[in-house]
Scaffold this motif. Structure first.
Motif, short mmCIF file in Angstrom:
data_model
loop_
_atom_site.label_atom_id
_atom_site.label_comp_id
_atom_site.label_asym_id
_atom_site.label_seq_id
_atom_site.Cartn_x
_atom_site.Cartn_y
_atom_site.Cartn_z
N ASP A 83 -8.82 8.34 -12.45
CA ASP A 83 -9.37 9.51 -11.76
C ASP A 83 -8.39 10.69 -11.84
OD1 ASP A 83 -11.37 10.03 -8.94
OD2 ASP A 83 -9.73 11.38 -9.46
N LYS A 84 -8.85 11.79 -12.43
CA LYS A 84 -7.95 12.94 -12.71
C LYS A 84 -7.36 13.53 -11.42
CE LYS A 84 -8.77 14.22 -17.32
NZ LYS A 84 -10.06 13.60 -17.75
N ASN A 85 -8.22 13.70 -10.40
CA ASN A 85 -7.73 14.28 -9.14
C ASN A 85 -6.68 13.39 -8.48
OD1 ASN A 85 -9.32 16.57 -9.31
ND2 ASN A 85 -11.04 15.58 -8.26
N GLU A 86 -6.93 12.11 -8.54
CA GLU A 86 -6.01 11.16 -7.90
C GLU A 86 -4.67 11.15 -8.65
OE1 GLU A 86 -7.19 10.00 -5.09
OE2 GLU A 86 -5.19 9.17 -4.69
N ILE A 87 -4.74 11.25 -9.96
CA ILE A 87 -3.50 11.29 -10.76
C ILE A 87 -2.71 12.53 -10.41
CG2 ILE A 87 -2.60 11.57 -13.11
CD1 ILE A 87 -4.90 9.75 -14.05
N LYS A 88 -3.44 13.65 -10.27
CA LYS A 88 -2.78 14.92 -9.92
C LYS A 88 -2.09 14.80 -8.55
CE LYS A 88 -4.23 19.63 -9.88
NZ LYS A 88 -5.42 20.49 -9.81
N ALA A 89 -2.81 14.19 -7.60
CA ALA A 89 -2.25 14.03 -6.25
C ALA A 89 -1.02 13.13 -6.28
CB ALA A 89 -3.32 13.45 -5.32
N ALA A 90 -1.12 12.07 -7.08
CA ALA A 90 0.01 11.12 -7.16
C ALA A 90 1.22 11.80 -7.78
CB ALA A 90 -0.39 9.88 -7.96
N LEU A 91 0.96 12.62 -8.81
CA LEU A 91 2.07 13.33 -9.47
C LEU A 91 2.74 14.30 -8.50
CD1 LEU A 91 0.64 14.02 -13.04
CD2 LEU A 91 2.55 12.53 -12.45
N GLN A 100 0.83 -1.19 0.00
CA GLN A 100 0.00 0.00 0.00
C GLN A 100 0.87 1.25 0.00
OE1 GLN A 100 -2.78 -0.15 3.18
NE2 GLN A 100 -3.88 -1.88 2.31
N VAL A 101 0.39 2.25 -0.68
CA VAL A 101 1.10 3.52 -0.72
C VAL A 101 0.28 4.51 0.10
CG1 VAL A 101 2.04 5.32 -2.19
CG2 VAL A 101 1.90 2.96 -3.03
N ALA A 102 0.88 5.01 1.17
CA ALA A 102 0.14 5.89 2.06
C ALA A 102 -0.39 7.10 1.32
CB ALA A 102 1.06 6.33 3.19
N GLY A 103 -1.67 7.39 1.50
CA GLY A 103 -2.25 8.60 0.92
C GLY A 103 -2.60 8.48 -0.55
N VAL A 104 -2.47 7.30 -1.12
CA VAL A 104 -2.82 7.14 -2.54
C VAL A 104 -3.94 6.12 -2.67
CG1 VAL A 104 -1.99 6.41 -4.81
CG2 VAL A 104 -0.47 7.68 -3.30
N ASN A 105 -4.97 6.50 -3.39
CA ASN A 105 -6.05 5.57 -3.67
C ASN A 105 -5.75 4.89 -5.00
OD1 ASN A 105 -8.36 4.27 -4.44
ND2 ASN A 105 -9.76 5.88 -3.74
N CYS A 106 -5.14 3.74 -4.92
CA CYS A 106 -4.66 3.07 -6.13
C CYS A 106 -5.81 2.69 -7.06
CB CYS A 106 -3.86 1.84 -5.77
SG CYS A 106 -2.37 2.23 -4.86
N GLU A 107 -6.93 2.32 -6.45
CA GLU A 107 -8.06 1.89 -7.25
C GLU A 107 -8.52 3.03 -8.17
OE1 GLU A 107 -10.80 0.04 -4.69
OE2 GLU A 107 -11.90 -0.93 -6.31
N ALA A 108 -8.68 4.23 -7.57
CA ALA A 108 -9.08 5.40 -8.35
C ALA A 108 -8.01 5.75 -9.38
CB ALA A 108 -9.31 6.59 -7.42
N LEU A 109 -6.76 5.56 -8.99
CA LEU A 109 -5.64 5.85 -9.88
C LEU A 109 -5.71 4.96 -11.12
CD1 LEU A 109 -3.25 7.77 -9.66
CD2 LEU A 109 -1.91 5.89 -8.72
N LEU A 110 -5.97 3.69 -10.88
CA LEU A 110 -6.03 2.74 -11.99
C LEU A 110 -7.26 2.99 -12.86
CD1 LEU A 110 -4.89 -0.54 -10.20
CD2 LEU A 110 -3.55 0.99 -11.62
N ASP A 111 -8.31 3.58 -12.24
CA ASP A 111 -9.49 3.93 -13.02
C ASP A 111 -9.32 5.22 -13.79
OD1 ASP A 111 -10.79 1.68 -12.26
OD2 ASP A 111 -11.94 2.61 -10.63
#
Ligand SMILES: *[C@@H]1O[C@H](CO)[C@@H](O)[C@H](O)[C@H]1NC(C)=O
Ligand SMILES: *[C@@H]1O[C@H](CO)[C@@H](O)[C@H](O)[C@H]1NC(C)=O
Ligand SMILES: *[C@@H]1O[C@H](CO)[C@@H](O)[C@H](O)[C@H]1NC(C)=O
Ligand SMILES: *[C@@H]1O[C@H](CO)[C@@H](O)[C@H](O)[C@H]1NC(C)=O
Ligand SMILES: *[C@@H]1O[C@H](CO)[C@@H](O)[C@H](O)[C@H]1NC(C)=O
Ligand SMILES: *[C@@H]1O[C@H](CO)[C@@H](O)[C@H](O)[C@H]1NC(C)=O
Length: 272
Positions: free
Chosen positions: A102-110, A89-100
């Protein structure tokens, strides 16, 4: 907060996310160069590797002994992958949304990239490898073959490295499976500290070893090929593998071991 994935493909993505977060250098630029070596009629041991739990190979026990343990397969491979996915698990990252996507999640991950952690010192690995069981657990090594298909299809790797133990260790962690075999060549010019770190890591796995001869690698000369020949020869001791893949310490896989096995199976013994 749910970084839970059930597929091996998802695992690869999780590994990617970890990498992006940790270091901006890691652009996942490496594509795997698959090289060759057809082995006709390889003798395959019918391996019985523990598949019911994530299996940690005890320190100091040889591959044949620790890989030879048998246990009933009472949970499915899917459950297996789930267990491992939980561990990365990566703290603070919603991997499921990332894999789907999700623009906001991608932004947060970047944005995690800008907070990349300071690279680990080579000497850090000398400390962390004093207890190999702990090392494998802490770093999240996959100590199970995951699928029968993969277990039946051992791959040999040579990895040419010369610097940055952390990067090398990340690569090893991504490609490591207990039924494969890995030869690491450390450049003759590399600092002693680096060599010690890589040796300490290799000593924590029965199927990872350092090439016995170290070459002073210089680009554009035969010395670039020489380490691979040395590794191929030493990998030959482990007769069970079917394909050989040559890498350098600055690469990173874009495919999981399972995907590699699928691709190489389709090759049907031919060479890329
Ligand atoms: C990055 O670090 C800054 C300052 O340390 C912090 O405020 C910010 O929340 C961090 N961003 C992420 C995505 O962790
Ligand atoms: C390494 O371990 C020793 C004792 O086990 C400890 O004193 C030292 O601080 C550690 N060094 C690092 C860099 O973690
Ligand atoms: C390594 O650490 C584990 C606990 O995390 C402990 O059970 C084991 O005995 C240790 N091994 C050695 C060789 O110290
Ligand atoms: C693995 O190999 C064994 C023995 O060669 C064979 O019996 C078994 O069916 C194979 N399993 C898979 C999934 O390929
Ligand atoms: C692997 O070997 C092939 C053939 O010698 C070569 O073209 C390729 O560059 C090598 N890959 C790496 C990463 O060294
Ligand atoms: C794989 O190769 C063998 C010969 O080595 C051949 O008999 C067989 O038809 C090939 N299979 C496929 C699917 O091409």
């Amino acid at each position: 907060m749910n970084c839970f994935t059930t597929t091996d493909k998802g695992m690869a993505a999780v590994i990617k996310v970890v990498t992006i977060r940790k270091s901006s250098l890691w652009r996942l630029l490496g594509s795997i160069f698959v090289l060759l070596l057809v082995l006709s009629s390889i003798y395959l041991e019918s391996w019985k590797i523990v598949t019911t739990n994530i299996h940690y190979i005890p320190f100091g026990i040889s591959a044949s002994v620790s890989l030879g343990k048998t246990q009933a397969q009472d949970i499915t491979d899917a459950e297996h992958l789930r267990q491992i996915a939980r561990k990365v698990q990566v703290a603070g990252v919603n991997c499921e949304a990332l894999l789907d996507g999700d623009k906001n999640e991608i932004k947060a991950a970047l944005s995690l990239k800008t907070n990349a952690s300071i690279p680990l010192m080579d000497s850090f690995y000398l400390n962390i490898t004093t207890n190999c069981t702990d090392f494998q657990k802490q770093r999240g090594y996959i100590m199970s073959s995951l699928t029968n298909e993969e277990r039946n299809f051992s791959i040999a790797f040579s990895v040419m490295v010369y610097k940055d133990a952390e990067m090398v260790e990340r690569l090893l962690r991504a490609i490591y499976r207990p039924h494969n075999v890995y030869c690491i060549h450390v450049d003759y010019k590399s600092p002693l500290e680096f060599f010690r770190a890589i040796s300490a890591i290799a000593n924590c796995f029965p199927n990872v070893f350092i090439a016995s001869k170290r070459v002073d690698v210089r680009w554009g000369t035969f010395t670039v090929l020489e380490p691979e020949l040395i590794c191929m020869e030493e990998l030959w001791r482990y007769r069970k593998w079917k394909y050989f893949i040559n890498l350098t310490g600055q690469e990173f896989p874009l495919k999981t071991n399972y995907e590699l096995v699928k691709i190489l199976t389709a090759y049907n013994g031919s060479v890329d």
